[in-house]
Design an enzyme around this catalytic site. Structure first.
Site, PDB file in Angstrom:
ATOM      1  N   GLN A   1      -4.838  -1.443   9.655  1.00 41.04           N
ATOM      2  CA  GLN A   1      -4.546  -2.762   9.251  1.00 41.04           C
ATOM      3  C   GLN A   1      -5.369  -3.955   9.853  1.00 41.04           C
ATOM      4  OE1 GLN A   1      -3.289  -3.447   5.961  1.00 41.04           O
ATOM      5  NE2 GLN A   1      -3.544  -5.454   6.050  1.00 41.04           N
TER       6      GLN A   1
ATOM      7  N   LYS B   1       0.826  -1.130   0.086  1.00 42.00           N
ATOM      8  CA  LYS B   1       0.070   0.104   0.057  1.00 42.00           C
ATOM      9  C   LYS B   1       0.958   1.165  -0.023  1.00 42.00           C
ATOM     10  CE  LYS B   1      -3.806  -2.626   2.170  1.00 42.00           C
ATOM     11  NZ  LYS B   1      -4.347  -2.745   3.374  1.00 42.00           N
TER      12      LYS B   1
ATOM     13  N   ASP C   1     -11.279   2.718   4.300  1.00 46.84           N
ATOM     14  CA  ASP C   1     -11.708   1.494   4.130  1.00 46.84           C
ATOM     15  C   ASP C   1     -13.109   1.414   4.430  1.00 46.84           C
ATOM     16  OD1 ASP C   1      -9.395  -0.315   3.717  1.00 46.84           O
ATOM     17  OD2 ASP C   1      -9.146  -0.551   6.061  1.00 46.84           O
TER      18      ASP C   1
END
Ligand code: NAP
Length: 282
Positions: A97, A53, A122
């Site tokens: 994460q 990422k 997200d």
């Protein structure tokens, strides 16, 4: 006839090219787009994902910050990190994460909900999930369903009236995917572990999306002739290679279009993370 292979790598590269232009345009207006990633613990897979990422951010000009916390980090330490990033105007997107280490599994959802919805790249906070449910387009949509939708639309722009079946009902993928298909006027079925006659349900699908996490579960005779098949599953098989939830070699003889694993949905997830970060900065 063999199915058209949906090339996620190429479509993701095109998406990233557009994002790089958007990032440059924002920079000209005085905004340096920034993403912060919080990585807790030593899980090797999470470290690889975060590394990918960060590399992807650099490639399009997004400034990334990595906040590393130890395996035994406490709830309060992670909370403090989230609060610090929520308050930092140079950070437009925050990604926690997942999964967190085992000792935090009971509070993982609470921590996710602490992320400011406007920075929740997200798309997992209640606010963003609610906006998707209500059909409001100013929210941040989870990356993998968003990317899957781009792949479906690369094959068929008008989805109105199509039968869509999504296997899997997670908050991360299945539920938001179903909402996106519904928004495009599909007739949507969400299948799961208690679904009866899963093969028969799948066989009705013009668009079949599999997100289960079971190697080659979807067989060729579950697939309707000419269907668009999106394989979200990532399964590590004995030889160390990755394989999807769909029996690709067989299903490609029946489907109209199908994503491979790897090289299908996976690259789109990171591209949509970048897109969400730019949206959050606008
Ligand atoms: P998850 O939370 O474990 O959900 C799996 C879903 O599959 C559940 O809804 C479960 O039903 C359903 N299921 C399990 N066994 C089934 C069966 N025998 N028949 C029908 N349904 C069954 O997983 P997830 O987070 O949604 O992820 C699913 C897969 O997608 C995983 O392989 C994951 O690695 C992959 N993934 C890939 C990406 C990407 O970037 N490519 C991103 C996210 C996820 P119940 O609800 O009834 O238990």
């Amino acid at each position: 006839m063999s199915a058209q292979i949906i090339d996620g790598k190429t479509i993701a590269a095109q998406t990233r090219e557009k994002i790089a232009k958007d990032v440059a345009a924002l920079k000209e207006k005085g905004t340096d787009v920034g993403l912060a990633v919080i990585l807790v613990g030593d899980d090797p897979a999470s470290h690889v994902y975060v590394g990918n990422k960060i590399k992807a951010c650099e490639a399009v000009g997004i400034i990334s910050t990595e906040k590393r916390l130890s395996e035994d980090a406490t709830f309060e330490e992670i909370e403090a990190t989230i609060n610090e990033l929520n308050a930092d105007d140079s950070v437009h997107g925050i990604l926690l994460q997942l999964p967190l280490p085992n000792h935090l599994s009971d509070v993982q959802e609470t921590l996710v909900q602490m992320i400011s919805p406007s920075k929740d790249v997200d798309g997992l906070t209640k606010t963003n999930a609610g906006k998707l449910f209500l059909g409001m387009d100013d929210g941040l949509v989870p990356c993998t369903p968003q990317g899957s939708m781009i792949l479906i639309k690369s094959i068929e722009e008008n989805l109105s009236g199509k039968n869509a079946v999504v296997i899997g009902r997670s908050n991360l993928f299945g539920k938001p995917m179903a909402q996106l298909l519904l928004q495009k006027n599909c007739t949507v079925t969400i299948a799961h572990s208690r679904t009866k006659d899963l093969a028969g349900v799948c066989k009705q699908a013009d668009i079949l999306v599999a997100a289960v996490g079971r190697e080659k579960m979807v067989k060729a005779d579950w697939v309707k002739e000419g269907a668009i098949v999106i394989d979200v599953g990532i399964n590590r098989i004995e030889n160390g290679k990755l394989c999807g939830d769909v029996d690709f070699d067989e299903a490609k003889g029946i489907a109209g279009a199908i994503t491979p694993v790897p090289g299908g949905v996976g690259p789109m997830t990171i591209a949509c993370l970048l897109a969400n970060t730019v949206k959050a900065a606008n």
